[in-house]
Each structure stands twice: as C-alpha cells, then as structure tokens.
Design an enzyme around this catalytic site. Structure first.
Site, PDB file in Angstrom:
ATOM      1  N   HIS A  55      59.374 -40.743 -51.766  1.00 53.97           N
ATOM      2  CA  HIS A  55      58.396 -40.645 -50.656  1.00 53.97           C
ATOM      3  C   HIS A  55      57.116 -40.919 -50.953  1.00 53.97           C
ATOM      4  O   HIS A  55      56.251 -40.518 -50.297  1.00 53.97           O
ATOM      5  CB  HIS A  55      58.840 -39.397 -49.726  1.00 53.97           C
ATOM      6  CG  HIS A  55      60.038 -39.202 -49.355  1.00 53.97           C
ATOM      7  ND1 HIS A  55      60.645 -39.682 -47.997  1.00 53.97           N
ATOM      8  CD2 HIS A  55      60.960 -38.486 -49.720  1.00 53.97           C
ATOM      9  CE1 HIS A  55      61.773 -39.499 -47.722  1.00 53.97           C
ATOM     10  NE2 HIS A  55      62.281 -38.591 -48.920  1.00 53.97           N
ATOM     11  N   ASN A 128      64.759 -37.169 -42.316  1.00 55.09           N
ATOM     12  CA  ASN A 128      64.748 -38.467 -42.574  1.00 55.09           C
ATOM     13  C   ASN A 128      65.078 -39.488 -41.129  1.00 55.09           C
ATOM     14  O   ASN A 128      65.281 -38.591 -40.145  1.00 55.09           O
ATOM     15  CB  ASN A 128      66.146 -38.765 -43.652  1.00 55.09           C
ATOM     16  CG  ASN A 128      65.307 -38.663 -45.019  1.00 55.09           C
ATOM     17  OD1 ASN A 128      64.200 -38.788 -45.295  1.00 55.09           O
ATOM     18  ND2 ASN A 128      66.400 -38.343 -45.969  1.00 55.09           N
TER      19      ASN A 128
END
Ligand code: NDP
Length: 478
Positions: A55, A128
């Site tokens: 990320h 997510n």
C-alpha cells in the site's frame, strides 16, 4: 515580495543569503562553517521515511461520517448512539503491490483505509475494495506479498511467481477471480466499493456480541477500466487516481459511500455453514442482508501530502468501546502488524502526529521515545496506580468475555474448507461481457507462465466452474 516572511534555519535564525554557498574565495571550495548549507543537505538526505512495504502508493482526504440508522441495540459505541451523529474521517486509498511512483491504474486490489475520529477514540476500518483476501492464514502473508513484488534476480514483477503461488494456494481463487474481473481496475477511487473484508464484532450495553462485516458502497456507481484503457492512462499519467480524487474534492464534487453492515448473532457462528472467520469467504447477502447504517462523504483535501497522507497511520486494532475484533487469524495478525510497521516507519510517537491524533483527550502512561514533539505530559507522574490524580481505567468499558476452546496446535486451515464455491458463484453471476473480460485478463497474465503452473491453476478454475476452466484453457491453447 515585501510581505514574505524572513527565511530562517531550523533554529529560527534569519538567513542572509540562500543563493550562494560560503566559499574560500569566489572560485574556492565550500567551507565547513556553512552550517546553513550542511543543514539543508542533511535534512534533504533524510526527507524520505521508508515507504510502506504494501500500500505504498496512495491518496487521501478528510470527510464526514453521518449515522443514518439506529443500531444501538447492537453496539454501545457512542458514535452510533443516535441517528444524525457525525464524526470527522480521514480516508486513504492505495494500490497494494506497486511502489511510491507506480501507476495508479495497475490491476491490483485497492486499499480503503478509514479513520473515524470518534469521541471515544479513533476507530480505524482498514479495508480493501474487495470483500475477501488471497490467504486466510497470516503465516502465508509474507510469501504471498513476495510473490506479488519483484523477482530477487531480475528486480521485475513476475507473472510466474504470482501464478506459482496462487496455483499452490487454492484459497486465493475467490480473490484472484475478483482481481481479474472487470472490477480489478477501478475507473477512479470514487467509483469503487470498500469492504472491511474481515469479520469484526460489535457489542451492546447488555454485553451481547454480534459478528459483523462492513461494506462501503460507492454512491457514484461502480466504474472500471479495461486493460487497454489502464495501460494507455498509465503511459500518460501515473497519478491518475490521485489527481482525480484531489480535483473532484477541490471543485466541490464530494464523493459519498453508503456504509452498510451485515450482522450475525454471536451464537450463529457455531452453526453457520460457512466458516464466518475465514477471510477468503463472504457471507451471502441472502443469509445476512446488509443494513444501511451511515453515509461517508469526502469533502476536504489535505494541506500537505507528506504530513497527512504519507504519515497517516491506520490500525485495525483501533476499536473504541462497542467495536471489537473476531477470531479471524488474519485480523489477529494485523492487530500486531499495523502498529508495528508505524513504529518502524514513522517512529514510536506516530499516534501524536496531527493526522493520527484523536480528536478526544488522550491520557496514556507512554513517555519519551524518538521525536517526542508534544509536552510529554509535563510533570505528571508516569506510573499507575498513583496518588496524584493520574488517569485511571474504568470497568464500564469492558468488552464482554469471548469463549475460546480447543488445544493449541497448528491446524491445517485447508481441512474442512473448500475454496471453489464462492469463486464459482461470482463467475456465474457475471454477464457474458464480464466473463469474457475475466477470461481475457487471465489469459493475458498467464500466457508467459510455464505450462505445469498453467495446468495446475486451470484445475482450480474448473473446480469453481467447468466453463471457467475450459475457457481459460482454450485461451491458453491447452
Ligand atoms: P448477491 O447476488 O447477493 O451479491 C453479489 C455481489 O457481487 C454484489 O454485492 C455485487 O456488487 C458484487 N459483484 C458483482 N460483480 C462483481 C465483480 N465483478 N467483482 C466483485 N463483486 C462483484 O450474491 P451473494 O451475496 O450470494 O454473493 C455471490 C458472490 O458475489 C460471492 O461469492 C462473491 O464473490 C460476490 N460478492 C459478494 C459479496 C457479499 O458480501 N455477499 C460482496 C461482494 C461480492 P454490486 O451490488 O455493487 O453490484
């Protein structure tokens, strides 16, 4: 120019000349006494903090969460005590595998990390854009990420490593099917859903616990990019999604998500036919219909990217009273992992940085550490119990006890679990165009992979749905 403030060193000393280094004669070498130059170089050399291992590339914005339904019978969280309650939020979107400078439009899951600054502390929902994940045991996470990152020899992303890992880890099939579906590349961050993915819990004043899954449904509608569209955009603008989010908010086009909750009474978990704490599974909507509980709106851009987006630190462990975890093994590991990575990446006092700082009073006995930039609690005593009115704990915030049983062992998580039916359900709900896109995307990604790996993976597609397997096999010329 006359209104500009005087430039200073970090110590606040006015600077007379920021254009010319201090040298011995006009053509001579730089002198060590040029502290101003040394300070500027030394600070510059340390400008980067380690990028997130996963990320790394992201974009973030502030907003507001508004409660729209009374769920106080399920949770005593103050945030949900009445309809109309509001709290500030910070949301960071991201890709997963790419580095800081990578293309936003890569085929990759997207991080959807929300920090709700509630009056009883920060609640972080670190999800997510997919309702499931590739692995269900945290011992497999590091290997999974290695397989998605760069090859040790070539330094290249490598389809063989990816499909090798997936084909040997059939629990990944559900998420692989989502990743290669049309939804695998969102058109913008505004046009995708968010999911807690994990099962969490909420608990009420009577001490009753409910297992929950959080869903954040885009009110802009789902929009996606094809491989061809995403490749074209990546060639023109690596920061396409970051730019889109910033510009939309800047011009007052504030994106919104409907926040929904699937709610399972604690006891149901013992008999529900799907393992409710398996991160590779959803709870079908017909079993636990999602209930609307709020609206999340993004309406303010950060003032400074590094200070607010890069230093934002989300932790699934941030659960104010009324919110709780679940026995999901992956969630348990993330409870350690997120705070641990922030301590390494931005330092032990990361929670006191403005973007992470709770909007309610914070009273801990943590002291000192690198970069303690607040008052460090001044002269207050730093131990508990104490006789000097230091902060105390209060049993009223106690979470109801959770019954745990069984012998400590390393249980084979594949036993008694099947990996195919939900991937098959997803395949079967796709229309003809979505199925064709899925097959084409998979074939493109698998065509360079050795035959034995292709064959092993096709068995998984076939087990999910014979048509799914046959079409990939045909596409690969098998
Ligand atoms: P439902 O028909 O009630 O729900 C299907 C869900 O699938 C909808 O939420 C829909 O989202 C979503 N969906 C549609 N196309 C795609 C895609 N290409 N990629 C990912 N999600 C998509 O069925 P069930 O609840 O029984 O679930 C069936 C399958 O749907 C599951 O196996 C799972 O793969 C998938 N799914 C299920 C979710 C759940 O929480 N139950 C959540 C997301 C996906 P939308 O409403 O936005 O169109």
């Amino acid at each position: 120019m006359s209104k500009c403030p005087i430039m200073t060193t970090a110590a606040g000393i006015p600077i007379a000349d920021n254009q010319n280094s201090l040298t011995a004669g006009p053509r001579g070498p730089v002198l060590m006494t040029d502290h101003q130059l040394m300070e500027r170089m030394a600070h510059f050399n340390r400008e980067r903090v380690p990028e997130r291992v996963v990320h790394a590339k992201g974009a973030g914005a502030y907003g507001t969460f508004t409660v729209t339904a009374d769920i106080s019978k399920y949770t005593c969280a103050k945030l949900f005590s009445k309809v109309g309650n509001k709290c500030e939020v910070f949301l960071r979107f991201s890709t997963v595998a790419g580095e800081l400078g990578s293309a936003d439009t890569a085929r990759d899951p997207r991080g959807f990390a929300c920090k709700f600054y509630t009056e009883e502390g920060n609640w972080d929902l670190v999800g997510n854009n997919t309702p499931v994940f590739f692995v269900r045991d945290p011992l497999k996470f590091q290997d999974f990420i290695h397989s998605q990152k760069r090859h040790p020899q070539t330094g290249l992303r490598d389809n063989t490593m990816q499909w090798d890992f997936w084909s040997l880890s059939p629990e990944s099939l559900h998420q692989v099917t989502i990743l290669f579906s049309d939804r695998g590349i969102p058109a913008t961050y505004r046009n995708m859903n968010g999911y807690s993915s994990h099962t969490y819990s909420v608990w009420n004043e009577k001490g009753e616990r409910f297992w929950v899954k959080w869903h954040l449904k885009t009110m802009q509608g789902i929009k996606c990019l094809t491989n061809a569209e995403s490749a074209k955009i990546a060639g023109e603008d690596l920061d396409y999604h970051r730019r889109d989010l910033f510009n939309a908010i800047e011009k007052g086009d504030h994106p919104k998500w409907k926040v929904q909750l699937q709610i399972m009474p604690e006891k149901d978990a013992e008999t529900y036919h799907i393992h409710p704490f398996d991160l590779t599974k959803v709870w079908p909507h017909k079993d636990y219909p999602p209930v609307d509980v709020g609206i999340l709106e993004l309406n303010r851009n950060p003032e400074n990217y590094f200070a607010e987006v890069e230093q934002a630190a989300f932790e699934p462990s941030n659960m104010p009273p009324g919110f709780g975890a679940s026995p999901d093994k992956m969630l348990q590991a993330r409870i350690l992992s997120y705070a641990d990575t922030h301590r390494y990446r931005i330092g032990i006092n990361y929670a006191a940085l403005p973007v992470n700082k709770p909007r309610c009073p914070v009273n801990t006995y943590h002291r000192d550490g690198h970069m303690r930039f607040d008052g460090n609690y001044g002269g207050q005593v730093n131990y508990q119990p104490n006789s000097f009115n230091g902060p105390v704990d209060d049993k009223k915030f106690r979470e109801p006890p959770l019954k745990i049983s069984g012998d400590a062992d390393r249980y084979d998580h594949r036993k008694g679990n099947e990996d195919y039916s939900q991937a098959g359900d997803l395949y079967r709900l796709m229309n003809a165009d979505q199925k064709s896109q899925l097959i084409d995307n998979i074939v493109q990604a698998m065509k360079s992979v050795p035959r034995d790996i292709q064959e092993r993976q096709i068995k998984h597609f076939t087990a999910a749905d014979p048509d799914y397997g046959a079409r990939v096999a045909k596409g690969l010329g098998l």
